[in-house]
Motif scaffolding. Structure first.
Motif, PDB file in Angstrom:
ATOM      1  N   THR A 160       0.764  -1.453   0.170  1.00  0.00           N
ATOM      2  CA  THR A 160       0.036   0.040   0.134  1.00  0.00           C
ATOM      3  C   THR A 160       0.948   1.307   0.016  1.00  0.00           C
ATOM      4  N   GLN A 161       0.277   2.234  -0.309  1.00  0.00           N
ATOM      5  CA  GLN A 161       0.907   3.712  -0.165  1.00  0.00           C
ATOM      6  C   GLN A 161      -0.361   4.618  -0.053  1.00  0.00           C
ATOM      7  N   GLN A 162       0.379   5.885   0.354  1.00  0.00           N
ATOM      8  CA  GLN A 162      -0.761   6.891   0.802  1.00  0.00           C
ATOM      9  C   GLN A 162      -0.119   8.158   0.463  1.00  0.00           C
ATOM     10  N   SER A 163      -0.964   9.342   0.110  1.00  0.00           N
ATOM     11  CA  SER A 163      -0.234  10.434  -0.352  1.00  0.00           C
ATOM     12  C   SER A 163       0.440  11.349   0.644  1.00  0.00           C
ATOM     13  N   SER A 164       0.450  10.977   1.979  1.00  0.00           N
ATOM     14  CA  SER A 164       1.242  11.517   3.034  1.00  0.00           C
ATOM     15  C   SER A 164       1.151  10.754   4.333  1.00  0.00           C
ATOM     16  N   GLU A 165       1.768  10.794   5.302  1.00  0.00           N
ATOM     17  CA  GLU A 165       1.560  10.246   6.598  1.00  0.00           C
ATOM     18  C   GLU A 165       1.541  11.107   7.744  1.00  0.00           C
ATOM     19  N   PHE A 166       0.306  10.853   8.436  1.00  0.00           N
ATOM     20  CA  PHE A 166       0.265  11.803   9.704  1.00  0.00           C
ATOM     21  C   PHE A 166       0.427  11.091  10.987  1.00  0.00           C
ATOM     22  N   GLY A 167       1.434  11.396  11.832  1.00  0.00           N
ATOM     23  CA  GLY A 167       1.689  11.039  13.017  1.00  0.00           C
ATOM     24  C   GLY A 167       1.997   9.560  13.216  1.00  0.00           C
ATOM     25  N   GLY A 168       2.719   8.955  12.380  1.00  0.00           N
ATOM     26  CA  GLY A 168       3.072   7.471  12.496  1.00  0.00           C
ATOM     27  C   GLY A 168       2.088   6.634  12.138  1.00  0.00           C
ATOM     28  N   TYR A 169       1.228   7.043  11.393  1.00  0.00           N
ATOM     29  CA  TYR A 169      -0.066   5.800  10.973  1.00  0.00           C
ATOM     30  C   TYR A 169       0.219   5.614   9.364  1.00  0.00           C
ATOM     31  N   PRO A 170       0.958   4.611   9.102  1.00  0.00           N
ATOM     32  CA  PRO A 170       1.294   4.402   7.660  1.00  0.00           C
ATOM     33  C   PRO A 170       0.190   3.619   6.989  1.00  0.00           C
ATOM     34  N   SER A 171       0.388   3.735   5.628  1.00  0.00           N
ATOM     35  CA  SER A 171      -0.784   3.198   4.803  1.00  0.00           C
ATOM     36  C   SER A 171      -0.994   1.926   5.158  1.00  0.00           C
ATOM     37  N   SER A 172      -0.180   1.014   5.530  1.00  0.00           N
ATOM     38  CA  SER A 172      -0.182  -0.572   5.695  1.00  0.00           C
ATOM     39  C   SER A 172      -1.068  -1.074   6.731  1.00  0.00           C
ATOM     40  N   TYR A 173      -1.380   0.152   7.783  1.00  0.00           N
ATOM     41  CA  TYR A 173      -2.172  -0.178   8.943  1.00  0.00           C
ATOM     42  C   TYR A 173      -3.658  -0.469   8.321  1.00  0.00           C
ATOM     43  N   ALA A 174      -4.059   0.089   7.203  1.00  0.00           N
ATOM     44  CA  ALA A 174      -5.415  -0.100   6.629  1.00  0.00           C
ATOM     45  C   ALA A 174      -5.802  -1.619   6.066  1.00  0.00           C
ATOM     46  N   VAL A 175      -4.722  -2.526   6.097  1.00  0.00           N
ATOM     47  CA  VAL A 175      -4.852  -3.693   5.342  1.00  0.00           C
ATOM     48  C   VAL A 175      -4.091  -4.800   6.143  1.00  0.00           C
ATOM     49  N   ASP A 176      -3.762  -4.518   7.586  1.00  0.00           N
ATOM     50  CA  ASP A 176      -3.293  -5.288   8.525  1.00  0.00           C
ATOM     51  C   ASP A 176      -4.177  -6.168   9.149  1.00  0.00           C
ATOM     52  N   GLY A 177      -5.417  -6.148   9.025  1.00  0.00           N
ATOM     53  CA  GLY A 177      -6.475  -6.977   9.842  1.00  0.00           C
ATOM     54  C   GLY A 177      -6.707  -6.665  11.166  1.00  0.00           C
ATOM     55  N   ASP A 178      -6.293  -5.693  11.717  1.00  0.00           N
ATOM     56  CA  ASP A 178      -6.140  -5.055  13.005  1.00  0.00           C
ATOM     57  C   ASP A 178      -7.094  -4.015  13.052  1.00  0.00           C
ATOM     58  N   THR A 179      -8.102  -4.090  13.859  1.00  0.00           N
ATOM     59  CA  THR A 179      -9.117  -2.804  13.811  1.00  0.00           C
ATOM     60  C   THR A 179      -8.750  -1.812  14.933  1.00  0.00           C
ATOM     61  N   LYS A 180      -7.357  -2.099  15.653  1.00  0.00           N
ATOM     62  CA  LYS A 180      -6.875  -1.109  16.447  1.00  0.00           C
ATOM     63  C   LYS A 180      -5.912  -0.375  16.061  1.00  0.00           C
ATOM     64  N   THR A 181      -5.535  -0.466  14.797  1.00  0.00           N
ATOM     65  CA  THR A 181      -4.945   0.360  14.060  1.00  0.00           C
ATOM     66  C   THR A 181      -5.437   0.981  12.956  1.00  0.00           C
ATOM     67  N   LEU A 182      -4.745   2.081  12.195  1.00  0.00           N
ATOM     68  CA  LEU A 182      -5.235   2.838  11.296  1.00  0.00           C
ATOM     69  C   LEU A 182      -4.439   3.768  10.696  1.00  0.00           C
ATOM     70  N   SER A 183      -4.441   4.116   9.360  1.00  0.00           N
ATOM     71  CA  SER A 183      -3.711   4.805   8.438  1.00  0.00           C
ATOM     72  C   SER A 183      -4.411   6.060   8.304  1.00  0.00           C
ATOM     73  N   ILE A 184      -3.361   7.164   8.644  1.00  0.00           N
ATOM     74  CA  ILE A 184      -4.017   8.489   8.420  1.00  0.00           C
ATOM     75  C   ILE A 184      -3.205   9.213   7.361  1.00  0.00           C
TER      76      ILE A 184
END
Length: 290
Positions: A160-184
């Motif tokens: 995965t990739q995203q246009s920018s990353e805020f506060g240590g929330y990378p794009s990969s968190y959106a497909v890690d299967g964990d609903t306690k993480t998120l990408s921003i």
């Protein structure tokens, strides 16, 4: 003087017998079909492999129990839709979502029970269907091939990739299967996120879990695009929003779309935050009739 109590007792007994007879006849009415749903106003999503329209609940139950592959079914009493599910690979708790009119029933408790299972004496294999014959008994036939194949989440763990990353929330968190993480992403104009599925797939559904803890209304004016390359993407869904905290968004594509990349982009200036993105589909070249 003893006649009055006797008459009263006789009438009471007769009334009780009449009531019991009536209740018994109702319980034993031929053709009466009652199955207690495992879940009401709930649907298991992402595991449907075959759908039947304009069908009674009794017939939907019959379609499922005759197929060893069928683990459970969703049934909508308003539109008479029957959806057969395969067995989830893992805990499917997050794949249930509220939808009025649906019931969810697991079929396993009814297998090998004579009152429910018509195929006890002839156990079919997965991929077959047990069919009754006119002379009595059942035979196993190859299940029809004109059905939607089992769907799996083909985005989990992919690049995965995203246009920018805020506060240590990378794009990969959106497909890690964990609903306690998120990408921003940062707050920016046209923030976007995309996933490379690694191969070409036929995509039938895209499932987004919005940020759970805060600011779910940021998910708005969202375009979802699919394509074989990042330079050739076509918008297949537009979501106006705004969303709400922890909301599950299920986008069933009216027309199956083929592609390798799925891209989410907000039209405007905003943060793009995603708890989970699930893409359901199957390999384009797969032969499901074997």
């Amino acid at each position: 003087m003893d006649m009055i109590p006797y008459m009263y007792l006789r009438v009471t007994i007769l009334s009780s017998l009449f009531l019991l007879t009536k209740l018994s006849s109702q319980h034993q009415t031929p053709g009466l079909f009652r199955i207690q749903p495992d879940k009401s106003n709930t649907r298991l999503d992402g595991f449907v492999y075959r759908t039947f329209e304009k069908m009674s609940p009794r017939l939907c139950f019959d379609k499922c129990i005759r197929r060893p592959k069928c683990y459970s079914f969703n049934y909508n009493r308003y539109i008479l839709r029957c959806e057969l599910n395969v067995k989830p690979q893992a805990d499917a708790t997050l794949d249930f979502y509220t939808e009025n009119g649906y019931i969810y029933v697991e079929i396993e408790p009814y297998r090998r029970v004579s009152n429910y299972d018509p195929c006890i004496e002839n156990l079919c294999q997965e991929g077959e269907s047990c069919q009754s014959v006119s002379k009595g008994g059942n035979i196993c036939i190859k299940d029809e091939c004109n059905f939607q194949p089992p769907l799996t989440n083909i985005a989990v763990g992919k690049s995965t990739q995203q246009s920018s990353e805020f506060g240590g929330y990378p794009s990969s968190y959106a497909v890690d299967g964990d609903t306690k993480t998120l990408s921003i992403t940062s707050e920016q104009y046209l923030p976007h996120w995309w996933v490379d599925l690694g191969d070409t797939f036929t995509i039938t559904q895209i499932y987004i879990i919005n940020r759970i803890t805060c600011c779910g209304n940021r998910l708005r004016n969202l375009d979802i695009s699919v394509g074989n390359s990042l330079d050739s993407m076509a918008v297949c869904v537009h979501y106006n929003g705004p969303g709400s905290d922890g909301e599950h968004h299920v986008f069933n594509l009216e027309k199956e779309v083929v592609g390798r990349y799925v891209k989410l982009q907000i039209i405007g200036t905003e943060y793009l935050q995603l708890t989970e993105v699930r893409v359901f589909g199957y390999p384009t070249e797969a032969n499901f009739c074997k």
